[in-house]
Structure formats: structure tokens, C-alpha cells
Design a protein around this motif. Structure first.
Motif, PDB file in Angstrom:
ATOM      1  N   SER A  28       8.263   0.384  14.099  1.00 27.72           N
ATOM      2  CA  SER A  28       7.762   1.426  15.003  1.00 27.72           C
ATOM      3  C   SER A  28       8.750   2.588  15.107  1.00 27.72           C
ATOM      4  O   SER A  28       8.352   3.747  15.188  1.00 27.72           O
ATOM      5  CB  SER A  28       7.500   0.852  16.391  1.00 27.72           C
ATOM      6  N   ALA A  31       9.762   3.364  10.513  1.00 25.27           N
ATOM      7  CA  ALA A  31       8.747   3.502   9.456  1.00 25.27           C
ATOM      8  C   ALA A  31       7.376   3.072   9.973  1.00 25.27           C
ATOM      9  O   ALA A  31       6.807   2.084   9.514  1.00 25.27           O
ATOM     10  CB  ALA A  31       9.143   2.678   8.241  1.00 25.27           C
ATOM     11  N   PRO A  32       6.820   3.804  10.942  1.00 24.46           N
ATOM     12  CA  PRO A  32       5.545   3.376  11.523  1.00 24.46           C
ATOM     13  C   PRO A  32       4.390   3.348  10.521  1.00 24.46           C
ATOM     14  O   PRO A  32       3.423   2.620  10.729  1.00 24.46           O
ATOM     15  CB  PRO A  32       5.297   4.396  12.636  1.00 24.46           C
ATOM     16  N   GLU A  33       4.520   4.074   9.441  1.00 21.90           N
ATOM     17  CA  GLU A  33       3.456   4.060   8.426  1.00 21.90           C
ATOM     18  C   GLU A  33       3.350   2.709   7.721  1.00 21.90           C
ATOM     19  O   GLU A  33       2.352   2.420   7.061  1.00 21.90           O
ATOM     20  CB  GLU A  33       3.645   5.190   7.409  1.00 21.90           C
ATOM     21  N   LEU A  34       4.356   1.860   7.862  1.00 23.02           N
ATOM     22  CA  LEU A  34       4.343   0.540   7.218  1.00 23.02           C
ATOM     23  C   LEU A  34       3.769  -0.565   8.105  1.00 23.02           C
ATOM     24  O   LEU A  34       3.652  -1.709   7.669  1.00 23.02           O
ATOM     25  CB  LEU A  34       5.758   0.159   6.785  1.00 23.02           C
ATOM     26  N   ASP A  37       0.713  -2.130   6.628  1.00 25.16           N
ATOM     27  CA  ASP A  37       1.075  -3.006   5.505  1.00 25.16           C
ATOM     28  C   ASP A  37       1.605  -4.348   6.006  1.00 25.16           C
ATOM     29  O   ASP A  37       1.297  -5.395   5.436  1.00 25.16           O
ATOM     30  CB  ASP A  37       2.124  -2.336   4.613  1.00 25.16           C
ATOM     31  N   ALA A  88       0.377   8.468  16.796  1.00 24.28           N
ATOM     32  CA  ALA A  88      -0.171   8.890  15.501  1.00 24.28           C
ATOM     33  C   ALA A  88      -0.637   7.699  14.673  1.00 24.28           C
ATOM     34  O   ALA A  88      -1.460   7.854  13.768  1.00 24.28           O
ATOM     35  CB  ALA A  88       0.873   9.688  14.728  1.00 24.28           C
ATOM     36  N   TYR A  89      -0.147   6.509  14.973  1.00 25.56           N
ATOM     37  CA  TYR A  89      -0.486   5.305  14.205  1.00 25.56           C
ATOM     38  C   TYR A  89      -1.283   4.315  15.047  1.00 25.56           C
ATOM     39  O   TYR A  89      -1.278   3.120  14.792  1.00 25.56           O
ATOM     40  CB  TYR A  89       0.785   4.654  13.659  1.00 25.56           C
ATOM     41  N   SER A  91      -4.240   3.721  15.027  1.00 28.17           N
ATOM     42  CA  SER A  91      -5.301   3.080  14.241  1.00 28.17           C
ATOM     43  C   SER A  91      -4.902   1.663  13.809  1.00 28.17           C
ATOM     44  O   SER A  91      -5.765   0.891  13.386  1.00 28.17           O
ATOM     45  CB  SER A  91      -5.650   3.928  13.016  1.00 28.17           C
ATOM     46  N   ALA A  92      -3.629   1.322  13.938  1.00 27.90           N
ATOM     47  CA  ALA A  92      -3.190  -0.043  13.608  1.00 27.90           C
ATOM     48  C   ALA A  92      -3.887  -1.068  14.494  1.00 27.90           C
ATOM     49  O   ALA A  92      -4.045  -2.223  14.114  1.00 27.90           O
ATOM     50  CB  ALA A  92      -1.675  -0.164  13.756  1.00 27.90           C
TER      51      ALA A  92
END
Length: 134
Positions: A28, A31-34, A37, A88-89, A91-92
């Protein structure tokens, strides 16, 4: 890569949570984009489809958190996900692993508390109406 089959846990998933129990906090922050994954690594999708349906196995135990370790439910991995994922994330939270983990906790704890609280409020309302009508 983290892999699995029907007979064995995802290779590396148990080690990941054992050696980096704060993985949700770290991702968080850095690298919140991970996060999606990481959540994908908690789901095993069968390669076969039967009648248009594919079998899925979810490993929710790591996201759920062991109650003996996490006395405060807000400090459990799913609680940390709620607290620390950037907007922004968000949607997780639509990910199947998150939804099933939340549903497990809701059915185990939340639903009962809501029903008990609502029952108490209805009893208070009925007693107020009966008392007020005199």
C-alpha cells in the motif's frame, strides 16, 4: 511465480505471509499497483471449464488473519487493506479474494451483531409505543 494445483497450496504463498506479514502495508505504501497481483495469487482457477463454469479455489486464510495473532480485527490483513489502500486503487475491493474474505467475516461476526442490535432497537421501539399509548 506463485503456482498451485488441487493437491497443494500455492508454492510460496505461505512463505510470503510468514516472512512478510506486513505485505499489505508495504504494498500500500510503496507499490499499490501490485495489490491486485497479490490478490490474484490467492486464487487458483482451474484450466478446465465444465458447462461454461470454471472451478476456483480461494486461499482466504492469509487475508482473513489468524485471530490468535490479530487480536484487533482492524490490524488483520483485510483490515489493513481497508485502512491503507490508496483511493486510486479502491478497485482492489472488487477482487474475488477480498469479497469472499469480507463475506466470511460478515457471516461469522457482523450479521449476528447487526441482528442483535436491531432486535434490541425494535424491542425498545415496541416498549416505547406500548408505554406511550397508555
Amino acid at each position: 511465480a506463485i503456482r498451485a494445483d488441487r493437491l497443494r497450496y500455492y508454492y510460496g504463498l505461505e512463505d510470503l505471509w510468514r516472512f512478510v506479514p506486513s505485505i499489505i502495508t508495504e504494498l500500500s505504501a510503496y507499490a499499490p499497483e501490485l495489490i491486485v497481483d497479490l490478490l490474484d495469487g490467492h486464487v487458483f482457477l482451474s484450466s478446465r471449464t465444465i458447462g461454461g463454469v470454471r472451478r476456483a479455489i480461494l486461499w482466504a486464510m492469509y487475508l482473513y488473519g489468524d485471530p490468535r495473532i490479530y487480536n484487533d480485527p482492524f490490524r488483520s490483513p483485510i483490515g489493513m487493506l481497508v485502512d491503507e489502500v490508496p483511493e486510486a486503487y479502491i478497485s482492489a475491493f472488487t477482487h474475488a479474494a477480498v469479497q469472499e474474505t469480507v463475506n466470511l467475516k460478515w457471516r461469522a461476526f457482523g450479521l449476528r451483531h447487526v441482528l442483535v442490535d436491531n432486535f434490541k432497537q425494535v424491542c425498545c421501539l415496541i416498549s416505547f409505543c406500548v408505554y406511550d399509548s397508555r
